[in-house]
Design a protein around this motif. Structure first.
Motif, mmCIF file in Angstrom:
data_model
loop_
_atom_site.group_PDB
_atom_site.id
_atom_site.type_symbol
_atom_site.label_atom_id
_atom_site.label_comp_id
_atom_site.label_asym_id
_atom_site.label_seq_id
_atom_site.Cartn_x
_atom_site.Cartn_y
_atom_site.Cartn_z
ATOM 1 N N LYS A 120 2.064 67.730 10.237
ATOM 2 C CA LYS A 120 2.028 66.396 9.621
ATOM 3 C C LYS A 120 0.731 65.669 9.984
ATOM 4 C CE LYS A 120 6.867 65.144 9.002
ATOM 5 N NZ LYS A 120 7.939 64.284 9.536
ATOM 6 N N ARG A 121 0.285 65.834 11.216
ATOM 7 C CA ARG A 121 -0.966 65.176 11.635
ATOM 8 C C ARG A 121 -2.149 65.751 10.846
ATOM 9 N NH1 ARG A 121 0.938 65.737 17.134
ATOM 10 N NH2 ARG A 121 -0.544 67.418 17.518
ATOM 11 N N ALA A 122 -2.170 67.071 10.670
ATOM 12 C CA ALA A 122 -3.275 67.703 9.925
ATOM 13 C C ALA A 122 -3.251 67.234 8.463
ATOM 14 C CB ALA A 122 -3.169 69.222 10.013
ATOM 15 N N ILE A 123 -2.051 67.102 7.910
ATOM 16 C CA ILE A 123 -1.924 66.637 6.519
ATOM 17 C C ILE A 123 -2.438 65.192 6.403
ATOM 18 C CG2 ILE A 123 -0.191 65.967 4.780
ATOM 19 C CD1 ILE A 123 1.391 68.509 5.654
ATOM 20 N N ASP A 124 -2.097 64.369 7.382
ATOM 21 C CA ASP A 124 -2.588 62.971 7.385
ATOM 22 C C ASP A 124 -4.103 62.935 7.466
ATOM 23 O OD1 ASP A 124 -0.105 61.933 7.217
ATOM 24 O OD2 ASP A 124 0.053 61.332 9.335
ATOM 25 N N PHE A 125 -4.646 63.815 8.278
ATOM 26 C CA PHE A 125 -6.106 63.875 8.446
ATOM 27 C C PHE A 125 -6.766 64.206 7.100
ATOM 28 C CE2 PHE A 125 -9.899 66.503 9.624
ATOM 29 C CZ PHE A 125 -10.625 65.485 10.224
ATOM 30 N N ALA A 126 -6.178 65.141 6.376
ATOM 31 C CA ALA A 126 -6.707 65.488 5.045
ATOM 32 C C ALA A 126 -6.509 64.316 4.080
ATOM 33 C CB ALA A 126 -6.005 66.740 4.519
ATOM 34 N N ALA A 127 -5.335 63.673 4.167
ATOM 35 C CA ALA A 127 -5.032 62.573 3.235
ATOM 36 C C ALA A 127 -6.012 61.424 3.405
ATOM 37 C CB ALA A 127 -3.597 62.094 3.453
ATOM 38 N N LYS A 128 -6.454 61.198 4.645
ATOM 39 C CA LYS A 128 -7.433 60.118 4.894
ATOM 40 C C LYS A 128 -8.742 60.397 4.158
ATOM 41 C CE LYS A 128 -5.721 57.973 9.003
ATOM 42 N NZ LYS A 128 -4.974 58.893 9.890
ATOM 43 N N GLN A 129 -8.960 61.667 3.828
ATOM 44 C CA GLN A 129 -10.176 62.034 3.070
ATOM 45 C C GLN A 129 -9.865 62.163 1.580
ATOM 46 O OE1 GLN A 129 -12.179 65.378 5.152
ATOM 47 N NE2 GLN A 129 -10.788 64.921 6.830
ATOM 48 N N GLY A 130 -8.688 61.710 1.196
ATOM 49 C CA GLY A 130 -8.296 61.745 -0.225
ATOM 50 C C GLY A 130 -7.846 63.121 -0.686
#
Ligand code: GLU
Ligand code: MG
Length: 454
Positions: A120-130
């Motif tokens: 989930k943290r890795a997905i959030d990290f990607a989401a912050k980059q759109g």
């Protein structure tokens, strides 16, 4: 509020369908699916409050040894909190449903020992980059019969043959049905290379769901074979020492959250792979030695990683090159944008899919952030390239042992930061203990001990 409404809907479903038991499942550091089961009468409150679990449970290694890990001793409890989005009725068992869960602290905050939270943290990290990461596991497995002296493959047939399809059809139809009724979209079911070896490819979804679905897939294959047919199913990487290995090839693509387009696609490039795709490949290759400890994570994983077995043994990539660790899967006519994707061949069914995907996302995005360029792609099996080509393609061997891969992971700051301090320590300790036990008991023992664990 949204969760409350979903929970209410599920509680009503459990009642209406007369479900008796609900499994709260998670995947541990060893890649084993474990959990606790809640009775329907307790479900209305237990769906949100979860059930208790000792921290020590995630320090149990693949061979069921409790490994000493500070912070995962049998003191204190976390909560298994099921994700309502993962609720399905398990068709191979009576009146039973299953959900995948987070392991959280009692106040609902993240616990460093939860593998699903790492993803989930890795997905959030990607989401912050759109960016939204889409993925699917394409999984090979064996059907086998229990015999004195160890399991043997169930039914023999030539690879990809219609005779093989017929011989396995009853079991495969049932597995496919049981996947479908859980909402898992089956794309292909294949009679694979080894005697008794099968493959099922399921449709991609967002990374978290892809990992959850892969675990549901594993349980469904194993459960259907065992409960409905009295057979064994093995998702182990190399269940038969002289047979073909089994991969759980990891397909993935990056999508723009804003435009809903595949960022790996560039219609102008003859290969159709975008610059960002190339950066991502380069990032994965750069971190591959350490990543291997997450994607081919077990002692027995290394029995599969042999040259010319289409499993990847080198740090290499290529267009539709099945001997490379990273394959660019060619897009389909008329569906190019959607279908271009990358495939990590060095991934197997003993992996914890949350950790594998988290590591992959972080590694690839690191390549994107650093604008890394990959070397030349390999246009042949890397071993058959000329020395000059090998240099241009920067072909290097992958860690050749379990311990070497773990050492590479320990040295990879990006990956260990992504795992977090407790997870890194626990992962290395439990895997190293697994290695020591396997070496003590021998390869044959390790093979049989993990034959139908995954
Ligand atoms: N069985 C091979 C593996 O271990 C892969 C074969 C294929 O590409 O289908 O990964
Ligand atoms: Mg295959």
């Amino acid at each position: 509020m949204k969760d409350e409404a979903i929970n209410k809907g599920i509680v009503a479903k459990v009642e209406a369908l007369d479900i008796r038991l609900i499994r709260y499942l998670y995947c541990d550091l060893a890649g084993v699916i474990r959990g606790k089961t809640v009775h329907a009468s307790q479900f209305p409150k237990k769906i949100s409050e979860g059930v208790g679990l000792t921290r020590a449970q995630n320090a149990v290694n693949l061979f069921e040894e409790l490994v000493p890990v500070e912070g995962m001793e049998p003191v204190g409890e976390v909560r298994i909190i099921p994700d309502p989005e993962t609720f399905t009725i398990l068709p191979w068992v009576d009146r039973t449903a299953g959900m995948f869960s987070d392991l959280l602290e009692q106040d609902g905050s993240e616990w460093g020992g939860c593998t699903r939270s790492v993803l989930k943290r890795a997905i959030d990290f990607a989401a912050k980059q759109g960016i939204e990461v889409m993925a699917a596991f394409e999984t090979e497995f064996y059907l086998a019969e229990e015999r004195e002296g160890g399991p043997i493959p169930w039914k023999d047939a030539p690879v990809y043959s219609s005779s093989g399809m017929d011989r396995a059809s009853e079991v495969m139809n049932s597995i496919v049905d049981n996947l479908t009724t859980q909402g898992i979209i089956v794309e292909q079911a294949i009679n694979e290379y080894g005697p008794g070896q099968q493959e099922i490819a399921i449709k991609y979804d967002n990374a978290l769901r892809a990992a959850d679905l892969h675990l549901k897939f594993r349980d469904t294959v194993r459960g259907t074979a065992e409960v409905e047919f009295g057979l064994l199913a093995s998702l182990a990487p190399k269940p038969f020492p002289n047979g073909v290995g089994s991969g759980a090839h990891l397909h993935f693509s990056l999508w723009s959250i804003e435009n809903k387009t595949n960022l790996f696609y560039n219609p102008k490039d003859p290969t159709k792979l975008s610059e960002l795709g190339l950066n991502f490949v380069a990032g994965v290759l750069d971190h591959l030695p350490g990543l291997l400890a997450l994607t081919c994570p077990s002692y027995v994983s290394h029995h599969r990683l042999k040259p010319h077995s289409w499993a990847g043994t080198t740090i290499s990539w290529g267009y539709d090159n099945r001997e490379c660790a990273v394959r660019v899967a060619s897009p389909f006519n008329g569906r190019e944008m959607e279908s271009i994707n990358l495939e990590l061949k060095t991934c197997d069914g003993s992996t914890n899919p949350y950790l594998a995907l988290a590591g992959l996302i972080l590694a690839g995005l690191d390549g994107v952030a650093r604008k890394l360029k990959p070397p030349l792609p390999a246009h042949r099996d890397p071993e058959y390239l000329t020395n000059e080509e090998k240099t241009l393609c920067q072909i290097r061997p992958l860690p050749s042992s379990h311990l070497e891969a773990l050492e590479a992971l320990e040295k990879d700051v990006l990956l260990t930061n992504g795992l977090g301090e407790l997870m890194t320590r626990a992962y290395l300790a439990t895997r190293r203990a697994e290695n020591a036990k396997a070496k003590l008991e021998g390869d044959e023992w390790a093979r049989l001990a993990t034959f139908s664990t995954f």
